[in-house]
Design an enzyme around this catalytic site. Structure first.
Site, PDB file in Angstrom:
ATOM      1  N   ARG A  63       0.795  -1.231   0.000  1.00  0.00           N
ATOM      2  CA  ARG A  63       0.000   0.000   0.000  1.00  0.00           C
ATOM      3  C   ARG A  63       0.829   1.283   0.000  1.00  0.00           C
ATOM      4  NH1 ARG A  63      -4.127  -2.439   4.347  1.00  0.00           N
ATOM      5  NH2 ARG A  63      -2.111  -2.801   5.290  1.00  0.00           N
ATOM      6  N   ASP A 210       4.565 -24.134   5.646  1.00  0.00           N
ATOM      7  CA  ASP A 210       4.990 -24.355   7.025  1.00  0.00           C
ATOM      8  C   ASP A 210       6.503 -24.471   6.911  1.00  0.00           C
ATOM      9  OD1 ASP A 210       5.952 -25.542   9.378  1.00  0.00           O
ATOM     10  OD2 ASP A 210       3.980 -26.365   9.818  1.00  0.00           O
ATOM     11  N   HIS A 211       7.211 -23.432   7.327  1.00  0.00           N
ATOM     12  CA  HIS A 211       8.646 -23.405   6.979  1.00  0.00           C
ATOM     13  C   HIS A 211       9.423 -24.544   7.637  1.00  0.00           C
ATOM     14  CE1 HIS A 211       9.161 -21.161  10.764  1.00  0.00           C
ATOM     15  NE2 HIS A 211      10.446 -21.442  10.689  1.00  0.00           N
ATOM     16  N   HIS A 273       4.021 -26.301  13.200  1.00  0.00           N
ATOM     17  CA  HIS A 273       5.378 -26.858  13.191  1.00  0.00           C
ATOM     18  C   HIS A 273       5.488 -28.165  13.990  1.00  0.00           C
ATOM     19  CE1 HIS A 273       5.990 -23.008  11.516  1.00  0.00           C
ATOM     20  NE2 HIS A 273       6.283 -22.350  12.608  1.00  0.00           N
TER      21      HIS A 273
HETATM   22  C1  BG6 Z   1       7.190 -18.980  13.498  1.00  0.00           C
HETATM   23  C2  BG6 Z   1       6.526 -18.478  14.739  1.00  0.00           C
HETATM   24  O1  BG6 Z   1       6.285 -19.668  12.685  1.00  0.00           O
HETATM   25  O2  BG6 Z   1       8.251 -19.858  13.853  1.00  0.00           O
HETATM   26  C3  BG6 Z   1       7.521 -17.768  15.648  1.00  0.00           C
HETATM   27  O3  BG6 Z   1       5.480 -17.574  14.397  1.00  0.00           O
HETATM   28  C4  BG6 Z   1       8.688 -18.682  15.927  1.00  0.00           C
HETATM   29  O4  BG6 Z   1       6.906 -17.352  16.853  1.00  0.00           O
HETATM   30  C5  BG6 Z   1       9.257 -19.247  14.633  1.00  0.00           C
HETATM   31  O5  BG6 Z   1       9.673 -17.904  16.608  1.00  0.00           O
HETATM   32  C6  BG6 Z   1      10.319 -20.287  14.913  1.00  0.00           C
HETATM   33  O6  BG6 Z   1      10.946 -20.628  13.717  1.00  0.00           O
HETATM   34  P1  BG6 Z   1      12.472 -21.094  13.692  1.00  0.00           P
HETATM   35  O7  BG6 Z   1      12.726 -21.457  12.286  1.00  0.00           O
HETATM   36  O8  BG6 Z   1      13.275 -19.920  14.190  1.00  0.00           O
HETATM   37  O9  BG6 Z   1      12.550 -22.241  14.647  1.00  0.00           O
END
Ligand code: BG6
Length: 522
Positions: A63, A210-211, A273
């Site tokens: 934006r 979902d990383h 996660h």
């Molecule tokens: C995110 C959460 O999805 O994952 C955060 O929203 C968290 O709160 C993070 O800190 C943790 O990811 P990683 O890769 O640092 O373990």
């Protein structure tokens, strides 16, 4: 006897190194933190590794007003700050930055999308790209439905959407949408979001990120289990006493209080996660590494989770919130002093659960999980604790035996170790626990790619194995909603109940002590 290729589920799904077809990535919410910290550094590293297609372009949609030049220079700063590879290689960055554009518009303004369509067409023509599109939802979730609706109305997300007048320019074959977490805040909102996505797109076009699934060590869980012959025969209730999953973070809310206070550890970490880690540890071997075959198995784990609802939350769950404390010798403030936190809220920053998976493999094997902010260190690991031998042959020496433990260290110090008993050298038989250790850093040397690199590339290649399917997200929410519902009936009375820099409330210790077990000392 050698395994045949067809008998090896990993062969079929192996991604041979290949470059995606030309495409443009459109980032909604391009001025936010995610773009700066994760998306652009990931794209830059993909460019460095020559994994992006020729003509690859990025359009940042947001934006606030900004020129292309300003946008590029801000992104360059973030690569210099956040990229895993340093220093920045100027020539590579400059050629990547030529394909980066900024588009200012309101998410609800149809004219903004019409102008986007024109810009994309121009990019297709000038940069020789096709009209394949990757749309990335990096805005706050409240904007998702609006953007999806607009993409539907303008036809921009239809595969092969070729703006009129693009004669001579190859028409795109695909349009995909990556949706960032949180994917809803409960089952009802996740269903509503799925519905609005699927009213415009086909499930194959939707990539729910979902990383954790993109982390190297997490992908290795399946390779470890199903790429080796010796572990799977003991991977069940006959040999496993219990499983522990820990995802500890030393950071606090880090200025994200506004979001986190509405979410809490259960929604922020467990629903996605932690349950995904659990699914990979507990799932049955898939029939192939095809995305749906793998996701079918993951979702079966969620469906087999024994619900924890109502009064059961007392015996199967623990929630906590940190008060002031000390971490690595530094005093840190409590949760409620963080910006954006509502002083009346009862949001948890720590969760511990005792779970059961009601299926033949896992019946009655407790799975203990814990996650929290402001714990003593950042560590994520999965530990499989095996049953003790049926007979202790070593007298007193045997009484102090520790159970065999297999630990997968997800981060940091990524690796896998197996703890077993050995004879201490000497004239008497005395036992000592020792470790067999695999460390990524020493075995492979090379730095693993960031999760976002793998996931962005997979999406461009059309591989959704490491993304959450709609039914997976809903099943995970259904389980988590049950716990939430039980909690809502009994608001916590003892918050804050752990000091920053400790491993959570005393009740977390009791959760295992009642079963004559204890958390691993990390
Ligand atoms: C995110 C959460 O999805 O994952 C955060 O929203 C968290 O709160 C993070 O800190 C943790 O990811 P990683 O890769 O640092 O373990």
């Amino acid at each position: 006897m050698k395994a045949t290729l067809s008998a090896n589920p990993f062969r079929e799904g192996l991604r041979i190194e290949r470059t995606p077809s030309p495409c443009t990535m459109i980032i909604f919410g391009a001025t936010g933190d995610l773009t700066a910290r994760k998306l652009i550094p990931a794209l830059y590293n993909l460019v460095l590794e020559r994994l992006l297609p020729p003509g690859f372009s990025v359009v940042g949609f947001a934006r606030s007003g900004k020129s292309n030049e300003q946008f590029r220079s801000e992104l360059r700063d973030s690569v210099e700050k956040y990229s895993r590879t340093q220093p920045l290689q100027k020539a590579i960055w400059d050629s990547f930055a030529e394909g980066v554009f900024y588009h200012q518009a309101d998410y609800a303004d149809p004219d903004g999308y019409a102008a986007l369509s024109k810009l994309l067409h121009r990019i297709d023509c000038e940069r020789g790209a096709s009209s394949n599109r990757l749309f990335y939802m990096a805005t706050p979730p409240a904007a998702y439905q609006e953007i999806i609706g607009q993409l539907g109305a303008t036809g921009l997300a239809a595969p092969g959407a070729c703006p009129t007048g693009s004669a001579g320019n190859r028409c795109g074959e695909w349009a995909r949408v990556i949706v960032e977490k949180p994917f809803g805040k409960d089952l009802a909102s996740a269903k509503a979001l799925n519905q609005s996505l699927l009213s415009v797109l086909k499930e194959e076009q939707v990539y729910r990120i979902d990383h954790y699934l993109g982390k190297e060590t997490v992908q290795n869980i399946l390779v470890f289990r199903f790429g080796n012959g010796i572990f799977e025969p003991v991977w069940n209730r006959r040999y496993i006493d219990h499983v522990q999953i820990t995802a500890g973070e030393s950071v606090g809310v880090e200025g994200r209080g506004g979001y986190y206070d509405q979410s809490g550890a259960l929604r922020d970490m467990v629903q996605n996660h932690i349950l995904q880690l659990l699914a990979l540890v507990a799932m049955e071997p898939p029939s192939s590494m095809d995305a749906n075959a793998v996701r079918d198995e993951r979702v079966k784990v969620f469906r087999a989770l024994r619900p924890i609802g109502g009064s059961q939350s007392e015996s199967f769950t623990v929630r906590g919130r940190y008060g002031p404390g000390s971490l690595s010798g530094t005093r840190v403030a409590g949760y409620s002093e963080d910006t954006g936190v509502d002083h009346e809220s009862t949001t948890e920053s720590f969760v511990a659960l005792k779970l059961f998976i009601d299926n033949w493999r896992w019946a009655d094997v407790p799975i203990y999980v814990r996650t929290g902010k402001r714990l003593p260190k950042r560590i994520t690991e999965i530990s499989i604790q095996f049953s003790c031998p049926p007979l202790l042959l070593f007298g007193e020496a045997g009484e102090s035996m520790s159970p065999n433990t297999l630990t997968m260290r997800i981060q940091p110090d990524e690796g896998i170790s197996l703890r077993f008993e050995a004879k201490l050298p000497g004239q008497t038989t005395r036992l000592r626990s020792v470790n067999m250790d695999f460390r990524y850093s020493t075995s492979f040397g090379a730095q693993p790619p960031e999760a976002y690199e793998r996931l962005l590339l997979d999406c461009m290649l059309g591989d959704s194995t490491l993304f959450t399917r709609g039914d997976e997200a809903e099943s995970a929410w259904e389980f988590v909603d049950g716990i939430r519902c039980g909690w809502d009936q009994h608001p916590p009375q003892d918050f804050p109940n752990y000091a920053a820099g400790t491993w959570g409330p005393e009740s977390a210790r009791r959760l295992l002590a009642e079963d004559a077990r204890e958390w691993r000392r990390l």
